[in-house]
Design an enzyme around this catalytic site. Structure first.
Site, PDB file in Angstrom:
ATOM      1  N   ARG A 276       0.866  -1.186   0.000  1.00 32.90           N
ATOM      2  CA  ARG A 276       0.000   0.000   0.000  1.00 32.90           C
ATOM      3  C   ARG A 276       0.904   1.239   0.000  1.00 32.90           C
ATOM      4  O   ARG A 276       1.504   1.585   1.010  1.00 32.90           O
ATOM      5  CB  ARG A 276      -0.907   0.005   1.238  1.00 32.90           C
ATOM      6  CG  ARG A 276      -2.013   1.060   1.203  1.00 32.90           C
ATOM      7  CD  ARG A 276      -2.801   1.057   2.498  1.00 32.90           C
ATOM      8  NE  ARG A 276      -3.464  -0.200   2.746  1.00 32.90           N
ATOM      9  CZ  ARG A 276      -4.670  -0.531   2.275  1.00 32.90           C
ATOM     10  NH1 ARG A 276      -5.347   0.334   1.536  1.00 32.90           N
ATOM     11  NH2 ARG A 276      -5.204  -1.701   2.548  1.00 32.90           N
ATOM     12  N   GLU A 348      -6.474  -8.027  -2.590  1.00 30.57           N
ATOM     13  CA  GLU A 348      -6.871  -7.535  -3.912  1.00 30.57           C
ATOM     14  C   GLU A 348      -5.665  -7.226  -4.797  1.00 30.57           C
ATOM     15  O   GLU A 348      -4.749  -6.508  -4.404  1.00 30.57           O
ATOM     16  CB  GLU A 348      -7.721  -6.268  -3.755  1.00 30.57           C
ATOM     17  CG  GLU A 348      -8.129  -5.650  -5.092  1.00 30.57           C
ATOM     18  CD  GLU A 348      -8.667  -4.240  -4.951  1.00 30.57           C
ATOM     19  OE1 GLU A 348      -8.636  -3.500  -5.953  1.00 30.57           O
ATOM     20  OE2 GLU A 348      -9.103  -3.860  -3.839  1.00 30.57           O
ATOM     21  N   SER A 351      -9.314  -5.317  -9.999  1.00 26.89           N
ATOM     22  CA  SER A 351     -10.758  -5.168  -9.854  1.00 26.89           C
ATOM     23  C   SER A 351     -11.317  -4.704 -11.184  1.00 26.89           C
ATOM     24  O   SER A 351     -10.609  -4.098 -12.000  1.00 26.89           O
ATOM     25  CB  SER A 351     -11.113  -4.164  -8.749  1.00 26.89           C
ATOM     26  OG  SER A 351     -10.704  -2.868  -9.110  1.00 26.89           O
ATOM     27  N   ARG A 388       1.718  -4.445  -6.055  1.00 23.97           N
ATOM     28  CA  ARG A 388       1.012  -5.580  -5.446  1.00 23.97           C
ATOM     29  C   ARG A 388       1.282  -6.875  -6.214  1.00 23.97           C
ATOM     30  O   ARG A 388       1.351  -7.956  -5.617  1.00 23.97           O
ATOM     31  CB  ARG A 388      -0.491  -5.296  -5.388  1.00 23.97           C
ATOM     32  CG  ARG A 388      -0.851  -4.207  -4.402  1.00 23.97           C
ATOM     33  CD  ARG A 388      -2.339  -4.097  -4.165  1.00 23.97           C
ATOM     34  NE  ARG A 388      -2.613  -3.099  -3.128  1.00 23.97           N
ATOM     35  CZ  ARG A 388      -3.754  -2.983  -2.483  1.00 23.97           C
ATOM     36  NH1 ARG A 388      -4.762  -3.802  -2.767  1.00 23.97           N
ATOM     37  NH2 ARG A 388      -3.917  -2.063  -1.557  1.00 23.97           N
TER      38      ARG A 388
END
Length: 425
Positions: A276, A348, A351, A388
């Site tokens: 993050r 996640e 998306s 990520r």
């Protein structure tokens, strides 16, 4: 924004959507009231203007007392017209302001609830049993340090917390991911795009990022420009104020851009490593389609995301995001979450959202189908959010000696490397 006619015809549906999102239901009634004032004041303005024009034709033909009376009446009408015009403008401004605060209508199949109320639709791949393999998995930061790939200490020194350097094979790994993702998107018919990272307020507002997400956006006050949190913003605004011929649809773009996010409200979350962060690069898919094709396109975007994660040989699951966790522009959203071994949970990675006509109405993007001109539908889908994805690759493909196996799809973009080897012991 939603269609005002739909609001008038079926306000209960809009109230139910607001309730499912956990947002202000009273906003619906306030908007209905403002819209009624807007329409009634518009009718009054038109009536007064018509009367004013009729009177204007009579005055030149009159004389004496009759003309004086008509002039007096004309003076009063002019004041009434001016007042009605101001009332109409005020009601229209209030209607637009309230309309921009209203989220998209939630799709009826979306699970109702908050962040933890998602529904798992499918799972893919096999989660490794590191215990059976005889070693404890390292987290991505430890691996990145061993590989000479990630430097968060100097990132913090130069820019502050949640910034980082990708160095050596880390930089090469990002470039490999971006090139492989663009190659997949291009093969699927997407037009590759390098997009601006700074956009005007109307672009940011038009995509719905100045509502509930405003606290996460960086604004340059001196220039009145916003740093994008995703290339969805410039890709959506690319056709702003345009009418697109129906035979050109679908239009599909794959945008690569840096992304900037304040990560407001994430204090204490994912502070270790690069999961993050405030700045990262991403490849984003974006589609313009006819409204009746949006659900089918949503499934196609999801399939392309699944294809990508499968090619990276990552275990992942697909979830149907709950209503209270949707962005304001999304009617429905699917997330693909990869397994992160050292966290022991899915997180996640991608998306995809069906925004139906919500963004196109705000950005004035329409489709011409014969003589009919109407709003079209927009959809977006992450193909590769780089940091990520690096986290997931390093942790899932690590080996006991601290090296990392390279998924086959990335090897051509890494000079044929099959393994990333530690540079520090």
């Amino acid at each position: 924004m939603i269609d005002l006619r739909l609001l008038r015809e079926d306000p209960d549906r809009v109230r139910a959507s607001q309730r499912a999102r956990g947002e202000d239901v009273a906003l619906v009634d306030s908007l209905l009231s403002a819209d009624e004032r807007r329409r009634s004041s518009g009718v009054r303005f038109d009536e007064l203007r018509a009367e004013q024009k009729q009177l204007g034709r009579l005055i030149p033909k009159a004389s004496g007392d009759e003309k004086a009376e008509l002039l007096k009446k004309a003076s009063q009408l002019a004041a009434d017209v001016k007042a009605a015009d101001a009332e109409r403008d005020a009601a229209d401004a209030e209607t637009q302001e309230l309309l921009l605060r209203l989220g998209n209508l939630v799709h009826p199949d979306v699970p109702v609830g908050g962040e933890e109320d998602f529904v798992t639709l499918e799972t893919h791949g096999t989660i490794r049993d590191f215990g059976a393999e005889g070693f404890e998995p390292k987290d991505h930061l430890e691996l990145g340090t061993l590989l000479g790939a990630i430097d968060v200490e100097r990132g913090a020194k130069v820019s502050g917390s949640r910034f980082y350097f990708l160095t050596g094979v880390g930089a090469l790994l990002e470039l490999a991911l971006v090139n492989a993702a663009i190659a997949q998107a291009t093969a699927a018919g997407f037009t590759p795009m390098l997009t601006p990272a700074l956009v005007r307020p109307q672009s940011m507002a038009g995509t719905g990022f100045l509502g509930q997400a405003a606290q996460d956006v960086y604004h340059l006050d001196a220039d009145d420009l916003y740093l994008v949190g995703t290339s969805e913003v410039p890709l959506a605004a690319y056709h702003m104020d345009e009418i697109i011929d129906a035979d050109r649809l679908p239009l599909r773009y794959a945008g690569f851009s840096p992304c900037f996010r304040r990560e407001a409200g994430s204090h204490g979350k994912d502070t270790r490593g690069i999961f993050r962060v405030h700045q990262f690069d991403k490849v984003e898919m974006f589609s313009y389609v006819a409204p009746e094709d949006s659900q089918a396109e949503h499934q196609r975007l999801l399939e392309w995301e699944k294809q990508w994660l499968t090619s990276l040989e990552l275990p992942f699951r697909v979830i149907d995001v709950a209503s209270g966790d949707l962005g304001s522009s999304a009617a429905r959203k699917f997330d693909c979450e990869a397994w992160i071994p050292t966290q022991g949970k899915y997180r996640e990675l991608t998306s995809t959202s069906d925004c139906t006509e919500f963004q196109s109405r705000r950005l004035s993007i329409r489709v011409r189908d014969g003589k009919q001109v109407r709003p079209l539908a927009t959809l977006n889908g992450t193909l590769c959010a780089v940091p990520r994805t690096i986290v997931a690759i390093l942790e899932n493909h690590q080996q006991a000696d601290g090296s990392v196996r390279v998924p086959e799809v990335l090897r051509p973009y890494l000079g044929g490397r099959e393994v990333l080897e530690p540079v520090a012991k």
